[in-house]
Motif scaffolding. Structure first.
Motif, PDB file in Angstrom:
ATOM      1  N   UNK C  99      26.954  17.430   4.831  1.00  0.00           N
ATOM      2  CA  UNK C  99      27.554  17.618   3.517  1.00  0.00           C
ATOM      3  C   UNK C  99      26.598  17.175   2.421  1.00  0.00           C
ATOM      4  N   UNK C 103      25.090  19.204  -0.554  1.00  0.00           N
ATOM      5  CA  UNK C 103      25.610  18.806  -1.855  1.00  0.00           C
ATOM      6  C   UNK C 103      24.471  18.488  -2.826  1.00  0.00           C
ATOM      7  N   UNK C 121      30.855  11.352  -5.710  1.00  0.00           N
ATOM      8  CA  UNK C 121      31.976  12.055  -5.100  1.00  0.00           C
ATOM      9  C   UNK C 121      33.001  12.533  -6.130  1.00  0.00           C
ATOM     10  N   UNK C 123      32.249  14.363  -8.618  1.00  0.00           N
ATOM     11  CA  UNK C 123      31.876  15.678  -9.131  1.00  0.00           C
ATOM     12  C   UNK C 123      32.302  16.737  -8.120  1.00  0.00           C
ATOM     13  N   UNK C 124      33.560  17.115  -8.259  1.00  0.00           N
ATOM     14  CA  UNK C 124      34.156  17.975  -7.247  1.00  0.00           C
ATOM     15  C   UNK C 124      33.465  19.321  -7.155  1.00  0.00           C
ATOM     16  N   UNK C 128      32.732  21.270  -3.727  1.00  0.00           N
ATOM     17  CA  UNK C 128      33.344  22.565  -3.423  1.00  0.00           C
ATOM     18  C   UNK C 128      32.288  23.581  -3.045  1.00  0.00           C
ATOM     19  N   UNK C 131      30.877  22.946   0.315  1.00  0.00           N
ATOM     20  CA  UNK C 131      31.775  23.345   1.394  1.00  0.00           C
ATOM     21  C   UNK C 131      31.739  24.845   1.608  1.00  0.00           C
TER      22      UNK C 131
END
Lengths: 372, 497, 256, 255
Positions: C99, C103, C121, C123-124, C128, C131
């Motif tokens: 991840x 990321x 974490x 900073x969604x 996203x 993912x």
């Protein structure tokens, strides 16, 4: 030691769950002088209570210094042998200003809010701003050298720069300013934070300083920037290909490490109202290095533990082994390097999953859900 | 051919700059101060080189920054000084050391038989551990009740009280033979156990041919003979050495320091550094810890004091010699060099540095070992693939580096105070020298050392003349380093990566 | 026509000491094509790659991207322009989680790189995006694995993921299937074609597996001894006798 | 495997598994090298050919499996021990020692004093260039000369087996021809295990082949059979390579 990203945002109070041991420790430390006071009956500011507060103050400050070193070496992957320059730089900036500038200023001017005299506060504020400025400059100086040099050459140059700083503060040319070999002693410190008169205050300040620094550094390590710095340690070339400029992030690592080290230095200078060449010397860097290695590189709790161990060892080994205690300590250090290369916390964290697994198995056995 | 020409042009320009600087200094300072400063620069440079040579050799081949090098320099000085002032300690400890080494050296003799042993893997694991443990216990028992501190004290007392008149005034008794006899025996046993453990009994993947047994037996037999000899001469040898002519005693001191450095280096490499090659960063930390331990050990044995080693007679007679012949005849303490009075011993130090450089150059260019080292710097794997035991070469190079540091130590002994921290400053200068010269290059170390020595000497001169503090002189070496690195980040003789 | 060209190299030359690895190579990469570079060992493909991505400075010649000269731009700036690359040797961040690997790459182009006191974490958007990409390169379920614990094939996928997260317009693949077993290759080919065609991207591909090259690329450039030997569609290349010989070894004279 | 007698094998690699760091590079490689001829390892880039050679030598020791040289198990032994049993190694990328002169490079390879003097004539007969360059430092040699030196270095001691890794890599055609002749002549004296990407060269030199793909040995046999097996070549050595005969035909028609 990866930072596993957590998708769900935790509720505020739950975030403390991970830190509960540290919270308990914090509370214990907060209560420590008062408990000691109750048990021994000696006053808060004298006798054995005062002595142990002193020991803990040194521990708090050195822990911050060690953490700042870990920020460089553990997270940034930068081996610098000149980190004491920041620590000593902070201490000397503080001591020099307090010695040569503050008394004059306080003697001449009074700054009042209503009837409240805040002159000393303002002076301290200005001095600390200067400390921050100087330590940032030192960080920039060191990081500038890393642009051209790599590996062992870089490590050696940091050693040399540190030495240059050491020579500078020792130089007799500036004797009337820096006190040359002896350093500055009996530096003026406002009464309310004077460690001999108000040890409890300085104790609490250092404790809070440690906690705040820990939290800030932890946050930094987990921030977008911090993550980039860690990844930089892992693979600089790839960072470049993704679109990051490694030099920039190395500079950030250097400057922030230097910033914390400078503050720790200034606080240390308050604590023993002095600034001595030893604080700038390679010995101080090596101490931070040892603390970091003992506790575990790349963890923030590690250096704190390392500082605690160092402080304890230097206290007790003297009584156990006499003046030659560093001999025992040296042997211990070699053994740790040989057999626990990731330090105490690091080794523990690596094994932790196994420990967890073991516990789970035990629980399963007890609840007889599984036949083994 | 363009880069070649560019290189030549650069060399030409830099030589011009060098000549210009020298000429400028000469004109500014005047003849006499210039010569005097140059000579002290050479002395310092020679000392720096003796530290840096080992460092650069070790770094070049093994990528190891040895932070214990200064401590090893200091140990060399202590060992030489011990032998020179009162060798009771050295001869008292010698049987123990030799007996132990004899045991360890039996490894290659017993290994071919032991690895053919048919035992289960459980025993293969257990036996070495048990042997190591037993060796440790026996080693401790061997030294039980042995007053090492008292033995070490003898030299301390000698250093502080003996006068030139009677060298035997402070010679002290050693433990009588009836009490001592079993100690070497136990240590031999302990060494044998270590040999047993390290030859990995029963491990089939180990390799050792059964032939060449004769040549393998030579070393242990020689060592065993030496052990017996050292037990016999334990009490008489110190007296004999103290009654010897001071010059010869000094020569023996130098040999002892070198031998000690070599042995010590080999032991450190085998036991401490070898397991860490896979994690090279930890070697730096380990050597840091080691320098700690060595310094503290020395302070434990000889107290944290500074000793002055008496100069050998060849350099001791007060008075100034007009030329070399007169000096050699009279043993004058100073000599006339171009009208400048200069201590003869410093001349000897310069000579020592140059001799060492010649020795390394010959070693590296003319011998097979030198070839192996130069090849190993580039590609140790390929050297191994040619059928050369690279691990052994690594051990040898480390031991050689330490031996050179020890030689530097004893060379500096008669004119530096002998104290636990004496190596620290030289280690720092040694590092700077190595960085300036280019890591791994011994020619670079030589040039860098004399450049630094000169810088330091002239720094001192200017500091004095312009009434600045000596700190300026100290800083001069750092400044030189920064300038060199800004121009050539890989050092003067370093190769670009 | 010029708008059609995404990347252009003019007279690129790179010499290492005496050895000329890339010798006066000019190449044009058209938009939205899969452009393969093939050639025997030591033909200079990887060196050319390093010149295009900015890892090495050329001895001579220029590189243009969208008509602008980028010869002297450092790699991180090229990455911002939209040039992404993978490496022949798996080149990931071994001690970070899958991840985190992706990321970080997603974060690179954002404006939050200098927020020291915010939790990463929080900073969604990057999480996203990461993912999403992890799904594309079919590594779902392994987000929290440390990258070094992945199998070799998965590491190569992660490598693709890292590059993809930078949102590049031009993709440089350096032997994406090196060291992978034959069963794993088709999946990777699917991922690659998917990435390139669905995203309207352009790709340059250095590869040894001829079957793969022949089936997925639009244009093939053949290099030999630092020079371009031939260029054309897979069909043309397959029937070019010179190429055959280059690939089999330069023993042409002896055969004649 | 019935086409020759097992006792004639000087080297038997039996199902070895090798890891480099985390990477499982070899996942079961078996090779037989019969005495007195050339055996070639084929396979595409990164298939594990070089690692196989290194595993034999002990530079990357295999974790599982056996390596039997001249009747003796040598897996797990240190590289210098293995080399001293009589195995010469010519690494890829011509790893000669650049800081050493040609002479020193050759002298360094001596296992006993006089090795070089004994074999000097043969070496200079194979590579006359080296005699001329005798005193030159290694970094002044051209690529082809370096490759010759690398091979020559393996000839200094009397080796029973030579491991040669991609001798033709990056060489000009004329030099490849020269190298081929040299290797052919060498094979009269010793056994050779060759790694070669240049299929034509491999097919002309070798008697037997083993194909390695994805860290496994997938095929072996006589070279003459492989040359005629289009499908096999296609499957493992990369696409539409045509056989020599067809190439020759192509060439004829173009003429």
């Amino acid at each position: 030691m990866s930072q596993t990203p957590l998708k769900t945002k935790k509720p505020f109070f739950l975030r403390f769950k991970d830190e509960r041991i540290l919270l308990i420790l914090f509370a214990l430390m907060l209560a420590f002088p008062f408990v000691m006071n109750l048990i021994t009956g000696s006053g808060l500011n004298d006798g054995i209570t005062k002595f142990w507060q002193g020991q803990l103050i040194i521990f708090f400050i050195m822990a911050v210094f060690a953490m700042s070193y870990d920020l460089l070496i553990g997270f940034g992957g930068i081996l610098s042998f000149g980190h004491a320059a920041s620590f000593g730089g902070g201490a000397y900036t503080f001591a020099l200003l307090m010695e040569h500038w503050a008394p004059n200023f306080i003697g001449k001017y009074r700054i009042l809010i209503g009837s409240l005299d805040i002159t000393e506060g303002i002076v301290l504020l200005i001095v600390f701003l200067a400390v921050v400025l100087v330590s940032i400059l030192i960080g920039l100086l060191f990081s500038a050298t890393s642009i051209r040099l790599k590996g062992a050459y870089f490590a050696m140059l940091t050693l040399a720069l540190g030495t240059a700083m050491f020579i500078l503060v020792k130089a007799t040319d500036f004797h009337e300013w820096t006190g040359a070999d002896e350093g500055l002693h009996g530096v003026y410190v406002p009464d309310w934070i004077n460690p001999t008169q108000n040890r409890l205050t300085i104790y609490l300040i250092s404790l809070v300083f440690l906690v705040v620094c820990y939290l800030v550094m932890k946050r930094m390590v987990n921030s977008p920037t911090g993550r980039v710095i860690i990844a930089n340690r892992e693979n600089e070339d790839r960072m470049r290909m993704i679109g990051y400029n490694p030099v920039l992030y190395r500079t950030i690592a250097f400057v922030s490490a230097s910033f914390f080290a400078g503050l720790a230095g200034a606080l240390y200078s308050i604590w023993n109202t002095s600034a001595t060449p030893t604080m700038v010397s390679a010995v101080t860097t090596v101490n931070a290095l040892i603390m970091t290695i003992l506790g575990g590189m790349g963890t923030l709790v590690g250096p704190i533990l390392g500082a605690a161990i160092m402080q304890t060892i230097s206290q007790f080994f003297y009584t156990w082994f006499g003046a030659r205690w560093p001999l025992v300590f040296g042997v211990l250090f070699i053994l740790i390097v040989m057999f626990l290369p990731y330090g105490i916390i690091g080794t523990w964290r690596m094994k932790r999953n196994d420990i967890k697994g073991g516990w789970q198995k035990l629980l399963r056995l007890l609840s007889k859900k599984e036949d083994l | 051919m363009k880069p070649e020409n560019k290189k030549r042009l650069m060399i030409f320009i830099w030589s011009l700059v060098g000549v210009g600087v020298v000429a400028g200094l000469y004109l500014y300072a005047g003849k006499e101060p210039f010569i005097r400063t140059t000579l002290s620069g050479l002395t310092l440079g020679s000392l720096f080189f003796m530290v840096a040579a080992g460092l650069t050799l070790i770094f070049g081949l093994m990528d190891v920054l040895n932070f214990a090098h200064g401590a090893m320099f200091m140990l060399g000085a202590y060992m030489g000084w011990q032998l020179y002032t009162n060798p009771t300690f050295i001869f008292g400890m010698l049987p123990a050391l030799l007996a132990f080494s004899t045991g360890i050296m039996m490894t290659s003799v017993i290994k071919p038989y032991l690895i053919r042993w048919e035992i289960s893997s459980k025993w293969q694991n257990f036996l070495p551990k048990a042997a190591y443990f037993l060796a440790l216990v026996i080693g401790v028992v061997a030294f039980w009740g042995f007053d090492i501190l008292q033995l070490a004290n003898t030299a301390m007392v000698a250093a502080t009280t003996t006068t030139a008149g009677n060298p035997l005034a402070e010679i002290s008794a050693q433990e009588p033979f009836v009490q001592f006899w079993y100690r070497p025996l136990l240590l031999l046993l302990s060494g044998l156990l270590v040999a047993f453990a390290s030859s990995k009994p029963g491990v089939k993947t180990e390799f050792a041919p059964l032939d060449e047994m004769k040549s393998k037996l030579v070393l242990p037999i020689v060592l065993f003979g030496l052990t017996i000899l050292s037990i016999i001469i334990r009490e008489s040898a110190p007296v004999a050495i103290l009654l010897m002519n001071g010059n010869w005693r000094f020569v023996i001191s130098i040999i002892v320091a070198i031998a000690f450095g070599f042995l010590f280096g080999a032991i450190v490499e085998i036991t401490l550094i070898r397991p860490l090659y896979v994690r090279s960063f930890f070697i730096v930390l380990m050597t840091l810890g080691l320098s700690f331990v060595i310094q503290e050990l020395v302070q434990l044995l000889w107290d944290p004091l500074a000793y002055q080693m008496v100069r050998p007679p060849l350099f001791a007679q007060p008075g100034k010699a007009a030329n070399l012949m007169e000096w050699l005849r009279n043993g004058s303490s100073t000599i006339d060099v171009f009208g400048v009075t200069f201590p003869t011993y410093r001349l000897f130090v310069i000579l020592l540095g140059v001799v060492m450089f010649v020795f390394i150059t010959l070693l590296m260019t003319k011998t097979r070992l030198g070839m192996i080292i130069r090849a190993g710097v580039q590609d140790p794997q390929m050297v191994e693939a040619l059928g050369i035991n690279v691990k052994r070469v690594f051990t040898f190079v480390f031991a050689l580096g330490v031996a050179m540091a020890a030689l530097g130590g004893i060379g500096a002994g008669p004119f530096l105070p002998i104290q636990p921290a004496m190596g620290e400053q030289y280690q720092m200068q040694g590092f700077i020298t190595v960085v300036i010269g280019g890591m791994g290059s011994y020619v670079g170390a030589f040039v860098g050392a004399f450049l630094l020595g000169m810088g330091r000497a002239f720094g001192d001169y200017f500091a004095l003349k312009l009434s600045l503090s000596p700190a300026i002189a100290e800083a001069s070496t750092v400044i030189i380093m920064i300038i060199v690195l800004l121009i050539r980040p890989q050092g003067i003789f370093g190769k670009k990566e | 026509m010029t708008e059609d060209i995404l990347l252009e190299a003019r007279n690129l030359t790179k010499a290492f000491g005496g050895l000329v690895a890339v010798d006066d190579v000019s190449i044009k990469i058209r938009k939205k094509t899969m452009h393969a570079i093939i050639g025997p060992n030591g033909a200079g493909k990887t060196t050319l790659f390093n010149l295009l991505s900015g890892v090495l400075p050329p001895t001579k010649g220029e590189v243009y991207y969208k008509g602008e000269e980028i010869t002297k731009l450092p790699p991180y700036k090229r990455a911002h322009l939209g040039i992404g690359r993978t490496f022949q040797i798996t080149n990931i961040f071994p001690n970070l989680s899958v991840m985190e690997n992706v990321r970080l790459a997603a974060q690179a182009k954002g404006k939050d790189n200098f927020k020291l006191l915010r939790r990463a974490d929080d900073f969604q958007q990057y999480i996203d995006k990461a993912e999403e990409i992890i799904e594309v390169v079919s590594l779902k379920g392994k987000e929290l694995f440390l990258a070094r614990d992945l199998a070799h094939g998965e590491k190569r996928k992660l490598e693709l993921g890292i590059m993809l997260a930078c949102d590049p317009e031009l993709l440089l693949f350096d032997e994406p299937t090196a060291g992978m077993s034959s069963e794993q290759v088709p999946e990777l080919i699917d991922i690659i074609t998917n990435i390139v065609h669905n995203g309207d991207r352009t790709a340059i591909l250095v590869e040894h597996r001829m079957d793969m090259v022949m089936s997925i690329s639009d244009i093939i450039t053949v290099m030999n001894q630092g020079r371009i030997l031939a260029e054309g569609s897979p069909g043309e290349i397959a029937s070019n006798p010179q190429v055959q010989i280059a690939y089999l070894g330069d023993l042409y004279g002896e055969l004649a | 495997m019935s086409d020759h007698n097992q006792n004639d094998d000087i080297l038997i690699i039996d199902n070895i598994h090798t890891f480099i760091g985390q990477f499982h590079i070899l996942e079961g490689v078996s090779v037989r090298v019969p005495r007195g001829s050339i055996t070639v390892l084929l396979g595409r880039n990164g298939a594990g050919k070089t690692t196989t050679l290194k595993s034999v030598l002990g530079l990357t020791p295999p974790r599982e499996g056996k390596v039997i040289f001249d009747g003796m198990e040598i897996q797990g032994k240190r590289a210098f021990n293995v080399a001293n049993l009589g195995i010469g190694y010519v690494p890829e990328h011509r790893a000669i020692f650049r800081a050493l002169s040609v002479m020193e490079n050759l002298k360094l390879a001596e296992r006993q004093k006089g090795d070089f003097n004994r074999n000097a004539d043969f070496i200079f007969h194979l590579f006359p260039d080296l005699k001329r360059l005798y005193k030159l430092p290694g970094n002044h040699l051209s690529g082809g000369q370096q490759q010759m030196l690398a091979v020559a270095r393996a000839l200094v001691p009397d080796n029973k087996l030579l491991l040669i890794d991609e001798p033709s890599e990056g060489l000009a055609p004329i030099l490849i021809q020269q190298m081929m002749d040299a290797i052919r002549e060498l094979s009269q004296k010793t056994t050779i295990l060759l790694v070669e990407q240049n299929f034509i060269m491999a097919s002309q030199l070798a008697k037997r082949y083993t194909i390695i793909d994805d860290g496994q040995s997938v095929h072996d046999g006589l070279m003459q059979d492989l040359v005629n097996d289009q499908d096999l070549i296609h499957q493992y050595l990369g696409a539409s390579i045509k056989t020599r005969k067809e190439l020759e035909k192509n060439h004829e028609t173009r003429k």
